[in-house]
Write a protein that holds these residues in place. Structure first.
Motif, mmCIF file in Angstrom:
data_model
loop_
_atom_site.group_PDB
_atom_site.id
_atom_site.type_symbol
_atom_site.label_atom_id
_atom_site.label_comp_id
_atom_site.label_asym_id
_atom_site.label_seq_id
_atom_site.Cartn_x
_atom_site.Cartn_y
_atom_site.Cartn_z
ATOM 1 N N ASN A 280 -25.619 -37.399 -22.250
ATOM 2 C CA ASN A 280 -26.662 -37.614 -23.130
ATOM 3 C C ASN A 280 -26.119 -38.176 -24.533
ATOM 4 O O ASN A 280 -24.848 -37.903 -24.684
ATOM 5 C CB ASN A 280 -27.579 -36.518 -23.582
ATOM 6 N N PRO A 281 -26.665 -38.728 -25.224
ATOM 7 C CA PRO A 281 -26.030 -39.588 -26.560
ATOM 8 C C PRO A 281 -25.377 -38.393 -27.460
ATOM 9 O O PRO A 281 -24.364 -38.726 -28.225
ATOM 10 C CB PRO A 281 -27.247 -40.145 -27.274
ATOM 11 N N VAL A 282 -25.997 -37.258 -27.634
ATOM 12 C CA VAL A 282 -25.356 -36.147 -28.509
ATOM 13 C C VAL A 282 -23.775 -35.745 -28.083
ATOM 14 O O VAL A 282 -22.937 -35.614 -28.724
ATOM 15 C CB VAL A 282 -26.321 -35.108 -28.410
ATOM 16 N N LEU A 283 -23.893 -35.738 -26.656
ATOM 17 C CA LEU A 283 -22.493 -35.176 -26.053
ATOM 18 C C LEU A 283 -21.739 -36.286 -26.376
ATOM 19 O O LEU A 283 -20.339 -36.205 -26.518
ATOM 20 C CB LEU A 283 -22.647 -35.017 -24.743
ATOM 21 N N LEU A 284 -22.005 -37.620 -26.374
ATOM 22 C CA LEU A 284 -21.262 -38.653 -26.701
ATOM 23 C C LEU A 284 -20.718 -38.875 -28.269
ATOM 24 O O LEU A 284 -19.500 -38.829 -28.380
ATOM 25 C CB LEU A 284 -21.643 -40.107 -26.410
ATOM 26 N N ALA A 285 -21.601 -38.462 -29.072
ATOM 27 C CA ALA A 285 -21.230 -38.320 -30.476
ATOM 28 C C ALA A 285 -20.320 -37.224 -30.678
ATOM 29 O O ALA A 285 -19.340 -37.152 -31.402
ATOM 30 C CB ALA A 285 -22.526 -37.914 -31.235
ATOM 31 N N HIS A 286 -20.430 -36.206 -29.964
ATOM 32 C CA HIS A 286 -19.350 -35.018 -29.998
ATOM 33 C C HIS A 286 -18.008 -35.386 -29.540
ATOM 34 O O HIS A 286 -17.032 -35.150 -30.219
ATOM 35 C CB HIS A 286 -19.834 -33.833 -29.107
ATOM 36 N N ARG A 287 -18.116 -36.375 -28.611
ATOM 37 C CA ARG A 287 -16.586 -36.870 -28.035
ATOM 38 C C ARG A 287 -16.055 -37.745 -29.071
ATOM 39 O O ARG A 287 -14.667 -37.769 -29.369
ATOM 40 C CB ARG A 287 -16.774 -37.142 -26.970
ATOM 41 N N VAL A 288 -16.783 -38.770 -29.630
ATOM 42 C CA VAL A 288 -16.132 -39.796 -30.422
ATOM 43 C C VAL A 288 -16.255 -39.465 -32.169
ATOM 44 O O VAL A 288 -15.396 -40.289 -32.727
ATOM 45 C CB VAL A 288 -17.077 -41.106 -30.230
ATOM 46 N N VAL A 289 -17.000 -38.406 -32.371
ATOM 47 C CA VAL A 289 -17.176 -38.476 -33.679
ATOM 48 C C VAL A 289 -16.803 -36.822 -34.384
ATOM 49 O O VAL A 289 -16.037 -36.421 -35.114
ATOM 50 C CB VAL A 289 -18.338 -38.580 -34.426
ATOM 51 N N THR A 290 -17.482 -35.818 -33.525
ATOM 52 C CA THR A 290 -17.524 -34.444 -33.987
ATOM 53 C C THR A 290 -16.132 -33.951 -33.675
ATOM 54 O O THR A 290 -15.380 -33.400 -34.704
ATOM 55 C CB THR A 290 -18.359 -33.582 -33.297
ATOM 56 N N MET A 291 -15.510 -34.120 -32.532
ATOM 57 C CA MET A 291 -14.036 -33.606 -32.125
ATOM 58 C C MET A 291 -12.833 -34.261 -33.127
ATOM 59 O O MET A 291 -12.346 -33.587 -33.814
ATOM 60 C CB MET A 291 -13.656 -33.584 -30.748
ATOM 61 N N PRO A 292 -13.047 -35.579 -33.054
ATOM 62 C CA PRO A 292 -11.948 -36.224 -33.722
ATOM 63 C C PRO A 292 -11.940 -35.787 -35.342
ATOM 64 O O PRO A 292 -10.941 -35.754 -35.747
ATOM 65 C CB PRO A 292 -12.326 -37.801 -33.745
ATOM 66 N N LEU A 293 -13.268 -35.715 -35.934
ATOM 67 C CA LEU A 293 -13.379 -35.349 -37.353
ATOM 68 C C LEU A 293 -12.681 -33.769 -37.596
ATOM 69 O O LEU A 293 -12.086 -33.728 -38.746
ATOM 70 C CB LEU A 293 -14.850 -35.402 -37.668
ATOM 71 N N ALA A 294 -13.035 -32.950 -36.731
ATOM 72 C CA ALA A 294 -12.534 -31.646 -36.739
ATOM 73 C C ALA A 294 -10.883 -31.503 -36.748
ATOM 74 O O ALA A 294 -10.261 -30.891 -37.460
ATOM 75 C CB ALA A 294 -13.284 -30.656 -35.540
ATOM 76 N N ARG A 295 -10.553 -32.347 -35.915
ATOM 77 C CA ARG A 295 -8.923 -32.402 -35.691
ATOM 78 C C ARG A 295 -8.465 -33.080 -36.994
ATOM 79 O O ARG A 295 -7.463 -32.529 -37.590
ATOM 80 C CB ARG A 295 -8.431 -33.162 -34.459
ATOM 81 N N MET A 296 -8.885 -34.067 -37.685
ATOM 82 C CA MET A 296 -8.457 -34.465 -38.748
ATOM 83 C C MET A 296 -8.604 -33.882 -39.965
ATOM 84 O O MET A 296 -7.974 -33.705 -40.658
ATOM 85 C CB MET A 296 -9.626 -36.015 -39.075
ATOM 86 N N GLN A 297 -9.770 -32.955 -39.979
ATOM 87 C CA GLN A 297 -9.945 -31.821 -41.090
ATOM 88 C C GLN A 297 -9.102 -30.492 -40.585
ATOM 89 O O GLN A 297 -8.856 -29.570 -41.461
ATOM 90 C CB GLN A 297 -11.363 -31.575 -41.180
ATOM 91 N N LYS A 298 -8.430 -30.589 -39.509
ATOM 92 C CA LYS A 298 -7.549 -29.510 -39.093
ATOM 93 C C LYS A 298 -8.548 -28.081 -38.943
ATOM 94 O O LYS A 298 -8.052 -27.081 -39.602
ATOM 95 C CB LYS A 298 -6.442 -29.360 -39.812
ATOM 96 N N THR A 299 -9.789 -28.213 -38.723
ATOM 97 C CA THR A 299 -10.449 -26.885 -38.566
ATOM 98 C C THR A 299 -10.511 -26.494 -36.979
ATOM 99 O O THR A 299 -11.122 -25.486 -36.455
ATOM 100 C CB THR A 299 -11.979 -27.293 -38.748
ATOM 101 N N THR A 300 -9.603 -27.194 -36.086
ATOM 102 C CA THR A 300 -9.467 -26.610 -34.780
ATOM 103 C C THR A 300 -8.048 -26.916 -34.391
ATOM 104 O O THR A 300 -7.254 -27.940 -34.682
ATOM 105 C CB THR A 300 -10.473 -27.686 -33.847
ATOM 106 N N GLU A 301 -7.848 -26.191 -33.357
ATOM 107 C CA GLU A 301 -6.393 -26.421 -32.766
ATOM 108 C C GLU A 301 -6.397 -26.994 -31.662
ATOM 109 O O GLU A 301 -5.351 -27.196 -30.824
ATOM 110 C CB GLU A 301 -5.696 -25.068 -32.628
ATOM 111 N N PHE A 302 -7.467 -27.641 -31.132
ATOM 112 C CA PHE A 302 -7.700 -28.364 -29.977
ATOM 113 C C PHE A 302 -6.725 -29.411 -29.922
ATOM 114 O O PHE A 302 -6.721 -30.189 -30.821
ATOM 115 C CB PHE A 302 -9.160 -28.725 -29.718
ATOM 116 N N GLU A 303 -5.987 -29.744 -28.840
ATOM 117 C CA GLU A 303 -4.991 -30.669 -28.817
ATOM 118 C C GLU A 303 -5.458 -31.512 -27.480
ATOM 119 O O GLU A 303 -5.052 -31.215 -26.404
ATOM 120 C CB GLU A 303 -3.647 -30.471 -28.484
ATOM 121 N N PRO A 304 -5.916 -32.833 -27.695
ATOM 122 C CA PRO A 304 -6.512 -33.449 -26.386
ATOM 123 C C PRO A 304 -5.429 -34.113 -25.823
ATOM 124 O O PRO A 304 -4.307 -34.228 -26.429
ATOM 125 C CB PRO A 304 -7.417 -34.408 -27.021
ATOM 126 N N LEU A 305 -5.396 -34.448 -24.525
ATOM 127 C CA LEU A 305 -4.445 -35.168 -23.662
ATOM 128 C C LEU A 305 -4.375 -36.527 -24.185
ATOM 129 O O LEU A 305 -5.493 -37.213 -24.466
ATOM 130 C CB LEU A 305 -4.855 -35.116 -22.169
#
Length: 444
Positions: A280-305
């Motif tokens: 759905n569009p919400v999950l698309l937003a999480h992938r292209v906005v939410t996670m990249p933003l969290a990584r940029m702000q260093k609020t997550t340790e997630f490291e994508p492939l």
């Protein structure tokens, strides 16, 4: 996280003594099957002499019969369920949560030569729709049975299975940690922990992302999973996981043969790409906005492939294509059971089978005579099974021992007696096929 017909195979042809009835002397002296629990062919093998006959009950009145029928129906665990039970091609009932047989098979398979551990390890992955329960990984024996059933053995041997299972468990734990990291970014770190509701392997289906990456000279994944995750409030979300192999990092794997289940650095050669499916569009937003933003702000340790392949990965595209073609091929052909490609066995294997045939002709002569002298259908069926079990003791020791074990334990759970007998009969049939195909009878 880890899927034959319930009717046993026909007695082997005349290349070896005609097998398949009452258990021989080295088996427990009791009927190996329970009435009503197995096919009629096995029921005909149970001795009935000397059994006390219960007096015939008087006919029941119609209203008593109807009441009894209602009581029986009320005990049925699937009463009033609209969803029909699903079965696989082997007539085994399937659990929709993982597309695996409901009753796990922990017995040696018909073509197995080496004993495997049957102990299962409990994961740390919470199980959906339960309170505090976690998923349980398959034992090495169950894993071997599974890859045999799915024609995925390839060049894997029994000696490899414990290591393969350890890697399998390690990668599932690593995958779940990635899922949890995603969920924390999406819902917040104080949200209720997610649970794994169900999962399915889809090795033949390239995900859109994997296909697009292949156009950029990235190797193809060797496996794909779809996991359905249950959130705290009850909603569900699907995750897509692609597994890639990096040959250049294989040498970096620790020397220890069995990686720890929770050591994320133990298997450096396998890369995991975890992300929510774009359902759905919400999950698309999480992938292209939410996670990249969290990584940029260093609020997550997630490291994508990494999306783009390294030079060493580009060099492995050809090999990954061969692996992909092998996966497709393994899903449309039968496993050869370990024989040489032309259907012939090696000299050492022929010598081993010839030695077993010599032992069978000596040790099973009485059982063979009983088959030759049997008088009626029931007597012949018992004699045939006795001969089969005699042959199994020599040619199929693992499968024979499994029959003895379940009988000694009086283990009727999940049809284990029936399955153990089926495996022993099937193993003897495979042995007879080897004898006939390689004309070993003429050499003993």
């Amino acid at each position: 996280m880890g899927s034959n017909q319930s009717t046993p195979p026909s007695p082997p042809p005349s290349a070896t003594p005609a097998p398949v009835a009452s258990p021989p002397a080295d088996l427990p002296s009791k009927c190996p099957v329970k009435p009503g629990s197995v096919p009629s062919v096995f029921m005909s093998l149970c001795p009935v002499k000397g059994q006390k006959q219960e007096p015939a009950a008087e006919p029941k009145k119609k209203d008593e019969q109807e009441q009894e029928q209602e009581q029986k129906q009320s005990l049925c665990p699937v009463k009033n369920q609209n969803k029909a039970q699903t079965f696989n091609v082997y007539s085994q009932p399937i659990d929709p949560k993982n597309n695996m047989p409901v009753h796990a098979n922990n017995l040696p398979s018909p073509n197995q030569a080496q004993s495997l551990p049957q102990t299962r390890e409990r994961s740390t992955i919470p199980k959906g729709n339960t309170a505090g329960e976690t998923w349980t990984y398959p034992s090495p024996q169950m894993f071997w049975n599974s890859i045999n059933r799915k024609n995925k053995v390839g060049d894997t041997t029994e000696k490899d299975v414990e290591t393969v299972v350890a890697i399998h468990n390690n990668m599932n734990e690593t995958t779940w940690k990635r899922v949890v990291e995603w969920e924390k970014v999406i819902l917040g770190s104080d949200s209720e922990p997610p649970k794994l509701l169900k999962f399915i392997g889809r090795p033949m289906d390239l995900s859109p992302k994997a296909r697009f990456k292949s156009w950029l000279s990235h190797p193809l994944p060797f496996d794909r999973h779809d996991w359905t995750v249950q959130r705290g409030e009850g909603s569900v979300v699907r995750y897509v996981i692609d597994y890639y192999y990096d040959e250049s990092k294989a040498a970096d794997n620790p020397a220890a043969p069995l990686p720890s289940m929770h050591d994320e650095s133990a298997v450096k050669s396998i890369m995991v790409d975890v992300r929510p499916a774009i359902d759905n569009p919400v999950l698309l937003a999480h992938r292209v906005v939410t996670m990249p933003l969290a990584r940029m702000q260093k609020t997550t340790e997630f490291e994508p492939l990494k999306f783009m392949p390294s030079e060493s990965l580009k060099a492995q595209v050809g090999e990954s294509q061969k692996t992909w073609e092998s996966i497709i091929s393994n899903n449309v052909r039968s496993d050869t059971g370990g024989d040489l490609p032309d259907g012939k066995m090696s000299k050492s294997e022929i010598d081993k089978v010839a030695k077993q045939m010599r032992s069978i002709k000596v040790d099973c002569v009485k059982a063979q005579k009983r088959v030759d002298d049997c008088k009626d259908e029931m007597d012949c069926a018992r004699a045939s099974l006795a001969l089969t079990m005699c042959m199994a003791k020599i040619a199929c020791p693992l499968q024979h021992a499994a029959v003895v074990q379940v009988l000694e334990k009086d283990d009727e759970e999940d049809g284990k007696v029936e399955k153990a007998l089926e495996n022993a009969v099937a193993c003897v049939a495979l042995f007879d096929e080897k004898v006939a195909r390689n004309k070993i009878n003429n050499k003993v």
